[in-house]
Design a protein around this motif. Structure first.
Motif, short mmCIF file in Angstrom:
data_model
loop_
_atom_site.label_atom_id
_atom_site.label_comp_id
_atom_site.label_asym_id
_atom_site.label_seq_id
_atom_site.Cartn_x
_atom_site.Cartn_y
_atom_site.Cartn_z
N ALA A 21 0.91 -1.44 -0.02
CA ALA A 21 0.29 0.37 0.26
C ALA A 21 0.95 0.93 -0.31
CB ALA A 21 -0.89 0.37 1.01
N GLU B 26 0.50 5.69 -0.36
CA GLU B 26 0.34 7.13 -0.41
C GLU B 26 0.91 7.32 -1.97
OE1 GLU B 26 -1.22 8.69 2.06
OE2 GLU B 26 -1.53 7.83 3.07
N GLN C 17 -2.52 2.03 -4.31
CA GLN C 17 -2.56 3.09 -3.68
C GLN C 17 -3.83 3.58 -3.04
OE1 GLN C 17 -2.12 6.63 -6.45
NE2 GLN C 17 -0.64 6.29 -8.30
N LYS C 18 -3.25 3.87 -2.15
CA LYS C 18 -4.15 3.97 -0.59
C LYS C 18 -3.53 4.63 0.55
CE LYS C 18 -4.81 -0.45 0.63
NZ LYS C 18 -5.73 -1.80 1.67
N GLN D 180 -3.82 6.42 8.95
CA GLN D 180 -5.02 6.97 8.73
C GLN D 180 -5.29 8.41 10.46
OE1 GLN D 180 -7.89 3.74 8.99
NE2 GLN D 180 -7.54 3.21 7.08
#
Length: 154
Positions: free
Chosen positions: A64, A66, A100-101, A105
Protein backbone atom coordinates in the motif's frame (compact mmCIF):
# COMPACT_ATOMS: atom_id res chain seq x y z
CA UNK A 1 5.40 -8.60 25.01
CA UNK A 2 6.33 -8.23 21.34
CA UNK A 3 7.35 -11.90 21.14
CA UNK A 4 4.04 -12.96 22.66
CA UNK A 5 1.99 -10.78 20.31
CA UNK A 6 4.12 -11.84 17.35
CA UNK A 7 3.50 -15.47 18.24
CA UNK A 8 -0.23 -14.85 18.32
CA UNK A 9 -0.37 -12.70 15.18
CA UNK A 10 1.93 -14.75 12.92
CA UNK A 11 -0.57 -17.54 12.21
CA UNK A 12 -3.31 -15.00 11.48
CA UNK A 13 -1.09 -12.92 9.19
CA UNK A 14 0.19 -16.04 7.47
CA UNK A 15 -3.35 -17.24 6.77
CA UNK A 16 -4.86 -13.88 5.82
CA UNK A 17 -1.93 -12.10 4.17
CA UNK A 18 0.65 -14.80 3.57
CA UNK A 19 3.34 -13.08 5.64
CA UNK A 20 4.72 -12.72 9.14
CA UNK A 21 4.59 -9.93 11.69
CA UNK A 22 8.39 -9.73 11.39
CA UNK A 23 8.08 -8.20 7.92
CA UNK A 24 5.58 -5.64 9.17
CA UNK A 25 7.75 -4.82 12.19
CA UNK A 26 10.92 -4.50 10.10
CA UNK A 27 9.24 -2.52 7.31
CA UNK A 28 10.70 0.85 8.36
CA UNK A 29 14.22 -0.59 8.06
CA UNK A 30 13.44 -2.39 4.80
CA UNK A 31 11.69 0.54 3.12
CA UNK A 32 14.15 3.17 4.34
CA UNK A 33 13.53 6.66 5.70
CA UNK A 34 12.02 8.10 2.50
CA UNK A 35 9.36 5.39 2.12
CA UNK A 36 8.69 4.07 5.62
CA UNK A 37 5.90 6.51 6.46
CA UNK A 38 4.32 6.47 3.00
CA UNK A 39 4.17 2.71 2.40
CA UNK A 40 3.02 -0.43 4.20
CA UNK A 41 3.24 -4.13 3.22
CA UNK A 42 -0.28 -5.45 2.69
CA UNK A 43 0.20 -9.09 1.80
CA UNK A 44 2.31 -11.69 0.04
CA UNK A 45 0.52 -13.43 -2.82
CA UNK A 46 2.01 -16.86 -3.38
CA UNK A 47 1.35 -18.64 -6.69
CA UNK A 48 -0.89 -21.68 -6.46
CA UNK A 49 0.97 -24.98 -6.31
CA UNK A 50 -0.69 -27.82 -8.15
CA UNK A 51 1.41 -30.56 -6.57
CA UNK A 52 4.31 -31.13 -4.22
CA UNK A 53 6.62 -31.69 -7.20
CA UNK A 54 6.09 -28.15 -8.56
CA UNK A 55 9.15 -25.96 -8.39
CA UNK A 56 9.15 -23.12 -5.88
CA UNK A 57 7.87 -19.85 -7.28
CA UNK A 58 8.47 -16.56 -5.47
CA UNK A 59 5.59 -14.41 -4.25
CA UNK A 60 4.29 -10.99 -5.19
CA UNK A 61 4.47 -8.43 -2.39
CA UNK A 62 1.47 -6.11 -2.37
CA UNK A 63 2.47 -2.73 -0.95
CA UNK A 64 0.00 0.00 0.00
CA UNK A 65 1.37 3.39 -0.96
CA UNK A 66 0.33 7.01 -0.61
CA UNK A 67 -0.16 8.61 -4.03
CA UNK A 68 2.65 11.08 -3.36
CA UNK A 69 5.21 8.29 -2.98
CA UNK A 70 4.06 5.93 -5.74
CA UNK A 71 6.62 7.11 -8.28
CA UNK A 72 9.49 6.87 -5.77
CA UNK A 73 8.35 3.37 -4.78
CA UNK A 74 8.12 2.33 -8.42
CA UNK A 75 11.70 3.46 -9.04
CA UNK A 76 12.97 1.63 -5.96
CA UNK A 77 11.15 -1.68 -6.47
CA UNK A 78 14.25 -3.70 -7.41
CA UNK A 79 16.12 -2.40 -4.35
CA UNK A 80 13.10 -3.07 -2.14
CA UNK A 81 12.77 -6.61 -3.51
CA UNK A 82 16.44 -7.21 -2.66
CA UNK A 83 15.94 -5.93 0.88
CA UNK A 84 12.81 -8.04 1.45
CA UNK A 85 14.59 -11.13 0.14
CA UNK A 86 17.56 -10.37 2.39
CA UNK A 87 15.12 -10.13 5.32
CA UNK A 88 13.65 -13.55 4.52
CA UNK A 89 17.04 -15.06 3.73
CA UNK A 90 15.99 -16.44 0.34
CA UNK A 91 14.39 -15.21 -2.90
CA UNK A 92 10.84 -15.09 -1.50
CA UNK A 93 9.61 -12.09 -3.54
CA UNK A 94 9.86 -11.71 -7.29
CA UNK A 95 7.82 -8.58 -7.89
CA UNK A 96 5.98 -5.79 -6.10
CA UNK A 97 2.42 -4.74 -6.79
CA UNK A 98 1.69 -1.16 -5.77
CA UNK A 99 -1.78 -0.34 -4.46
CA UNK A 100 -2.43 3.36 -3.96
CA UNK A 101 -4.36 4.10 -0.79
CA UNK A 102 -4.08 5.95 2.47
CA UNK A 103 -1.40 4.37 4.62
CA UNK A 104 -1.78 6.40 7.79
CA UNK A 105 -5.25 7.16 8.98
CA UNK A 106 -5.77 10.10 11.28
CA UNK A 107 -6.91 8.81 14.61
CA UNK A 108 -9.09 11.05 16.75
CA UNK A 109 -7.58 12.27 20.00
CA UNK A 110 -9.49 10.38 22.67
CA UNK A 111 -7.54 11.71 25.61
CA UNK A 112 -9.83 13.50 28.03
CA UNK A 113 -9.40 17.24 28.31
CA UNK A 114 -7.89 18.12 31.67
CA UNK A 115 -8.70 21.24 33.59
CA UNK A 116 -6.54 23.12 36.04
CA UNK A 117 -7.26 22.62 39.72
CA UNK A 118 -8.24 25.65 41.73
CA UNK A 119 -7.33 26.41 45.35
CA UNK A 120 -10.70 25.03 46.51
CA UNK A 121 -9.98 21.72 44.76
CA UNK A 122 -6.53 21.44 46.32
CA UNK A 123 -7.80 22.16 49.83
CA UNK A 124 -10.62 19.63 49.30
CA UNK A 125 -8.05 16.98 48.34
CA UNK A 126 -5.87 17.87 51.32
CA UNK A 127 -8.89 17.43 53.63
CA UNK A 128 -9.64 14.02 52.07
CA UNK A 129 -6.15 12.62 52.63
CA UNK A 130 -5.24 14.43 55.86
CA UNK A 131 -5.93 11.46 58.14
CA UNK A 132 -3.97 8.92 56.04
CA UNK A 133 -0.85 8.01 58.06
CA UNK A 134 1.12 6.08 55.42
CA UNK A 135 2.94 8.69 53.25
CA UNK A 136 3.06 6.49 50.14
CA UNK A 137 -0.64 5.72 50.33
CA UNK A 138 -1.44 9.38 51.02
CA UNK A 139 0.57 10.51 47.95
CA UNK A 140 -1.04 7.86 45.76
CA UNK A 141 -4.54 8.84 46.87
CA UNK A 142 -3.73 12.53 46.40
CA UNK A 143 -2.53 11.86 42.84
CA UNK A 144 -5.64 9.77 42.14
CA UNK A 145 -7.96 12.49 43.45
CA UNK A 146 -6.17 15.18 41.44
CA UNK A 147 -6.47 13.08 38.29
CA UNK A 148 -10.16 12.42 38.88
CA UNK A 149 -10.92 16.08 39.54
CA UNK A 150 -8.93 17.24 36.49
CA UNK A 151 -11.05 14.99 34.26
CA UNK A 152 -14.33 16.04 35.83
CA UNK A 153 -16.26 18.60 33.76
CA UNK A 154 -16.97 21.83 35.55
Amino acid sequence: MADLIGGLMDPILRRKAGMTSGLVAAWSEIAGPRLQDMTRPEKLVWPARRSDTDAFEPATLVVACEAAAALRLQHQTSELISRVNAFFGFAAVERIKIVQKAVHQVRPNRKPKLRELGPDDISRIDDMVARIENPKLRDALRAFAESALRRKDG
